[in-house]
Design a protein around this motif. Sequence first.
Motif, PDB file in Angstrom:
ATOM      1  N   ARG A 178       0.803  -1.219   0.000  1.00 51.19           N
ATOM      2  CA  ARG A 178       0.000   0.000   0.000  1.00 51.19           C
ATOM      3  C   ARG A 178       0.840   1.274   0.000  1.00 51.19           C
ATOM      4  O   ARG A 178       0.305   2.375   0.193  1.00 51.19           O
ATOM      5  N   GLY A 179       2.136   1.148  -0.190  1.00 45.29           N
ATOM      6  CA  GLY A 179       3.024   2.283  -0.023  1.00 45.29           C
ATOM      7  C   GLY A 179       2.744   3.459  -0.929  1.00 45.29           C
ATOM      8  O   GLY A 179       3.007   4.604  -0.565  1.00 45.29           O
ATOM      9  N   ALA A 180       2.210   3.188  -2.113  1.00 39.26           N
ATOM     10  CA  ALA A 180       1.945   4.279  -3.057  1.00 39.26           C
ATOM     11  C   ALA A 180       0.486   4.701  -3.070  1.00 39.26           C
ATOM     12  O   ALA A 180       0.129   5.633  -3.790  1.00 39.26           O
ATOM     13  N   GLN A 191      10.335  15.187 -11.317  1.00 41.84           N
ATOM     14  CA  GLN A 191      10.022  14.716 -12.663  1.00 41.84           C
ATOM     15  C   GLN A 191      10.271  13.221 -12.791  1.00 41.84           C
ATOM     16  O   GLN A 191       9.632  12.538 -13.579  1.00 41.84           O
ATOM     17  N   TRP A 192      11.233  12.713 -12.057  1.00 40.83           N
ATOM     18  CA  TRP A 192      11.442  11.272 -11.931  1.00 40.83           C
ATOM     19  C   TRP A 192      12.109  11.030 -10.582  1.00 40.83           C
ATOM     20  O   TRP A 192      12.541  11.969  -9.914  1.00 40.83           O
ATOM     21  N   ALA A 193      12.163   9.765 -10.183  1.00 48.89           N
ATOM     22  CA  ALA A 193      12.716   9.461  -8.857  1.00 48.89           C
ATOM     23  C   ALA A 193      13.367   8.080  -8.883  1.00 48.89           C
ATOM     24  O   ALA A 193      13.255   7.325  -9.861  1.00 48.89           O
ATOM     25  N   ARG A 360       4.378   1.070  -8.618  1.00 55.73           N
ATOM     26  CA  ARG A 360       3.099   1.774  -8.585  1.00 55.73           C
ATOM     27  C   ARG A 360       3.269   3.230  -8.978  1.00 55.73           C
ATOM     28  O   ARG A 360       2.467   3.791  -9.738  1.00 55.73           O
ATOM     29  N   LEU A 361       4.307   3.878  -8.455  1.00 63.81           N
ATOM     30  CA  LEU A 361       4.519   5.296  -8.732  1.00 63.81           C
ATOM     31  C   LEU A 361       4.777   5.543 -10.210  1.00 63.81           C
ATOM     32  O   LEU A 361       4.373   6.581 -10.755  1.00 63.81           O
ATOM     33  N   LEU A 366       5.207   9.020 -12.180  1.00 64.22           N
ATOM     34  CA  LEU A 366       6.530   9.310 -11.637  1.00 64.22           C
ATOM     35  C   LEU A 366       7.449   8.128 -11.957  1.00 64.22           C
ATOM     36  O   LEU A 366       7.553   7.185 -11.172  1.00 64.22           O
ATOM     37  N   PRO A 367       8.133   8.154 -13.127  1.00 62.38           N
ATOM     38  CA  PRO A 367       9.042   7.048 -13.459  1.00 62.38           C
ATOM     39  C   PRO A 367      10.048   6.838 -12.326  1.00 62.38           C
ATOM     40  O   PRO A 367      10.675   7.799 -11.871  1.00 62.38           O
ATOM     41  N   CYS A 368      10.213   5.578 -11.900  1.00 58.98           N
ATOM     42  CA  CYS A 368      10.885   5.397 -10.616  1.00 58.98           C
ATOM     43  C   CYS A 368      11.606   4.040 -10.536  1.00 58.98           C
ATOM     44  O   CYS A 368      11.113   3.115  -9.894  1.00 58.98           O
ATOM     45  N   PRO A 369      12.787   3.912 -11.164  1.00 62.65           N
ATOM     46  CA  PRO A 369      13.563   2.679 -11.006  1.00 62.65           C
ATOM     47  C   PRO A 369      14.136   2.556  -9.597  1.00 62.65           C
ATOM     48  O   PRO A 369      14.008   3.455  -8.764  1.00 62.65           O
ATOM     49  N   ASN A 370      14.780   1.429  -9.348  1.00 63.73           N
ATOM     50  CA  ASN A 370      15.229   1.074  -8.007  1.00 63.73           C
ATOM     51  C   ASN A 370      16.746   0.893  -7.986  1.00 63.73           C
ATOM     52  O   ASN A 370      17.314   0.303  -8.907  1.00 63.73           O
TER      53      ASN A 370
END
Length: 409
Positions: A178-180, A191-193, A360-361, A366-370
């Motif tokens: 549920r984090g997002a 713009q991205w994260a 999810r983001l 919000l493009p969001c690699p890890n």
Amino acid sequence: MKHLVERFLRYVTFDTQSNPHEMACPSSKGQRVFAEFLKKEMIELGLSQVTLSDNGYLMAKLPSNVDYAVPAIGFIAHMDTAPDASGKDVNPQFIEDYQGGDIALGLGEEVLSPVQYPDLHELHGHNLITTDGTTLLGADNKAGIAEILSAVAMLIENPEIPHGDICIGFTPDEEIGRGADLFDVEKFGAQWAYTVDGGPQGELEYENFNAASADVIFHGVSVHPGTAKGKLVNAMNLAAKFQVQMPQDQTPETTEGYEGFFHLKSGELGVAYSELGYIIRDFDREGLESRKAFMQKLVDEMNADLKHGSVELKLSDSYYNMREMVEPYPHIIDLAKCAMEQCDVAPIIKPIRGGTDGARLSFMGLPCPNIFTGGYNFHGIHEFISVEMMEKSVQVIVKIAELTAHKYR
């Protein structure tokens, strides 16, 4: 760097285990307590726009230190720990200059062994932080929080390093999916994260499973066993029949890489009512749909054979593969790869055999690699982390900020 380990050891003292059975957000009081602590620390650090929402989402910003336009970028981590093992009264052990062999965890018989975890063979000379064998450690994801804030502190202390706006977000309840849910992307302002929620050094991930959950409910007919012939339908037998028809070579313990799976994760058994809980994973969206259709076919076939009783299937999609949302912006990945290389870290681009807030983001705009934290064996009592890899993660975060500023100069 001198405060990195201190931060991490301080953070793991907070019991922030999320609770899948609690519908409130955050799902546990400890997460709120931890968020209040972090809010105070972030204000003292000198960050601006520090806010904590009623639902436990903590956000802040490090303003740009350049006089030209640079896209705002973000770094995100989650505050909760997994329900799979206790996160209360965590008692970390510091193993200095590890030279191989088993590591005794606490005073019991539990050990961290390179026989079971061969990655330890690659960590000779590292300083390791382990559990005492009774709880998880909390590197997932308090290491990410410590690394993000240490990177921010480094940028503040070294104003000669150029950077644009750096947006920071710490979320609740990631471990229970549920984090997002209530993350305000517009308020966050990036713009991205990058989520800082990966494992060993070098991990860079921008694709993950497509995920769904499946509850298979078996409605039996309860009759006194002395007069049950031709009448009783045992829901536990129906559940057993269903499970033996599931593919035994498509489970988490038999798959790797890009292979998907079905995972039986829970069960409630009784004569009149039984329920099996599954999670379904596949990197291909069509593959996920095929797996769901397979389970529906089994249910339909069982119902066709039953004169009494019934089987019911409840399906729910959880998240999708972020790849389709990140690939259109290759510079996001290129910046992270280049940052790692300039920090003498070999990028390891691999799929996440799971999910993150970033998945999810990414679908929320919000493009969001890890990227990696330096931790191993998350969600259990054998969790540990390398201090040297934590330091590399901090360096990479700083370098991403710097390279982004250079790119748009």
